[in-house]
Design a protein around this motif. Structure first.
Motif, PDB file in Angstrom:
ATOM      1  N   ASN A  42       0.825  -1.222   0.000  1.00 22.72           N
ATOM      2  CA  ASN A  42       0.000   0.000   0.000  1.00 22.72           C
ATOM      3  C   ASN A  42       0.852   1.261   0.000  1.00 22.72           C
ATOM      4  O   ASN A  42       0.532   2.256   0.668  1.00 22.72           O
ATOM      5  N   SER A  45      -0.745   4.562  -0.665  1.00 25.91           N
ATOM      6  CA  SER A  45      -1.598   5.160   0.362  1.00 25.91           C
ATOM      7  C   SER A  45      -0.816   6.055   1.326  1.00 25.91           C
ATOM      8  O   SER A  45      -1.412   6.843   2.061  1.00 25.91           O
ATOM      9  N   GLY A  66      -1.393  -5.145   9.581  1.00 29.90           N
ATOM     10  CA  GLY A  66      -1.977  -4.824   8.275  1.00 29.90           C
ATOM     11  C   GLY A  66      -3.276  -5.562   8.035  1.00 29.90           C
ATOM     12  O   GLY A  66      -4.237  -5.010   7.493  1.00 29.90           O
ATOM     13  N   GLN A  67      -3.312  -6.825   8.453  1.00 27.89           N
ATOM     14  CA  GLN A  67      -4.536  -7.624   8.316  1.00 27.89           C
ATOM     15  C   GLN A  67      -5.683  -7.023   9.137  1.00 27.89           C
ATOM     16  O   GLN A  67      -6.817  -6.914   8.669  1.00 27.89           O
ATOM     17  N   LYS A  70      -6.984  -3.856   7.453  1.00 30.35           N
ATOM     18  CA  LYS A  70      -7.870  -4.159   6.319  1.00 30.35           C
ATOM     19  C   LYS A  70      -9.253  -4.574   6.802  1.00 30.35           C
ATOM     20  O   LYS A  70     -10.271  -4.156   6.250  1.00 30.35           O
ATOM     21  N   GLU A  71      -9.296  -5.391   7.847  1.00 31.51           N
ATOM     22  CA  GLU A  71     -10.583  -5.854   8.393  1.00 31.51           C
ATOM     23  C   GLU A  71     -11.429  -4.703   8.920  1.00 31.51           C
ATOM     24  O   GLU A  71     -12.659  -4.713   8.812  1.00 31.51           O
ATOM     25  N   GLY A  73     -11.097  -1.493   7.946  1.00 36.29           N
ATOM     26  CA  GLY A  73     -11.206  -0.398   6.986  1.00 36.29           C
ATOM     27  C   GLY A  73     -10.294   0.774   7.282  1.00 36.29           C
ATOM     28  O   GLY A  73     -10.583   1.922   6.916  1.00 36.29           O
ATOM     29  N   VAL A  75      -7.029   2.924   6.672  1.00 41.88           N
ATOM     30  CA  VAL A  75      -6.043   3.186   5.619  1.00 41.88           C
ATOM     31  C   VAL A  75      -4.646   3.067   6.215  1.00 41.88           C
ATOM     32  O   VAL A  75      -4.343   3.693   7.243  1.00 41.88           O
ATOM     33  N   SER A  77      -0.168   1.929   5.376  1.00 41.63           N
ATOM     34  CA  SER A  77       0.934   1.599   4.471  1.00 41.63           C
ATOM     35  C   SER A  77       1.966   0.843   5.296  1.00 41.63           C
ATOM     36  O   SER A  77       2.210   1.188   6.458  1.00 41.63           O
TER      37      SER A  77
END
Length: 214
Positions: A42, A45, A66-67, A70-71, A73, A75, A77
């Motif tokens: 990312n 981003s 990071g996981q 993502k779960e 939402g 943002v 990097s």
């Protein structure tokens, strides 16, 4: 005819120059190879994240964070570089996420301090700085919001600060200092000095004794 005979000294000098150049090239190649080992996720981003907070950790932890991002939402990097890996998020917008992963994964923050209501700072006329830790600064900020007190906060570990109008909101300042046991060292020293002077004036303490104690 050009003289092609070289002295022993000239030959040794040329060998040294060649060896030095080879070493320098190897060092440059090693540095470039090390830089190339870092992998990014990312990366596009990164520029969109305004209040950057760097969560320093291992590559394995960076992947796990990071996981979660993502779960939820969030943002983010990431940079994967062994024990020098990090995840970058918005420390203001996603403060709850930062606090949660710091607690879960025992990571620490690198980089610049995080600010809240930074634009309000210049509008505060009689600036009073409440110096404390990040957790207390956050709690004070919550109280300020509840009571409609204009404030600005800097979250930087034990060097965190909440700024309010010390004249307009003196009652608020006094209340939070008492509640969170925040001691103004300068005021504390001044109070001790006043008590010493009062003791001298009242004859309780002899001035010569005070000088000896110092």
């Amino acid at each position: 005819m050009e003289n092609t005979n070289y002295s022993h000294k000239e030959i040794e000098t040329n060998k040294s120059n060649i060896l030095e150049e080879t070493i320098m090239n190897n060092q440059n190649n090693a540095q470039q190879a090390q830089e190339n080992t870092a992998k990014f996720f990312n990366k596009h981003s990164y520029g969109k994240i305004e209040n950057k907070v760097f969560l320093a950790c291992t590559a394995k932890t960076a992947y796990a964070i990071g996981q979660k991002a993502k779960e939820q939402g969030v943002v983010f990097s990431s940079k994967f570089d062994g024990d020098k890996s990090s995840v970058v998020v918005d420390g203001k917008k996603d403060k709850a996420f930062v606090d949660a992963v710091k607690k879960e994964f025992k990571v620490h923050i690198d980089g610049e301090p995080t600010f809240y209501n930074r634009k309000a700072y210049k509008d505060i006329e009689n600036k009073a700085f409440i110096n404390t830790d990040a957790k207390t600064a956050y709690a004070i900020g919550q109280k300020a919001q509840e009571q409609g007190v204009v404030f600005s906060a800097k979250f930087d570990g034990d060097k965190s600060t909440v700024t309010v109008d010390g004249k307009k909101d003196k009652a608020f300042v006094d209340a939070v200092k008492k509640e969170f046991n925040i001691i103004d060292k300068l005021n504390e020293i001044a109070d001790v000095a006043d008590k010493i002077e009062d003791a001298i004036d009242n004859g309780v303490l002899d001035k010569s004794e005070q000088s000896q104690e110092r």
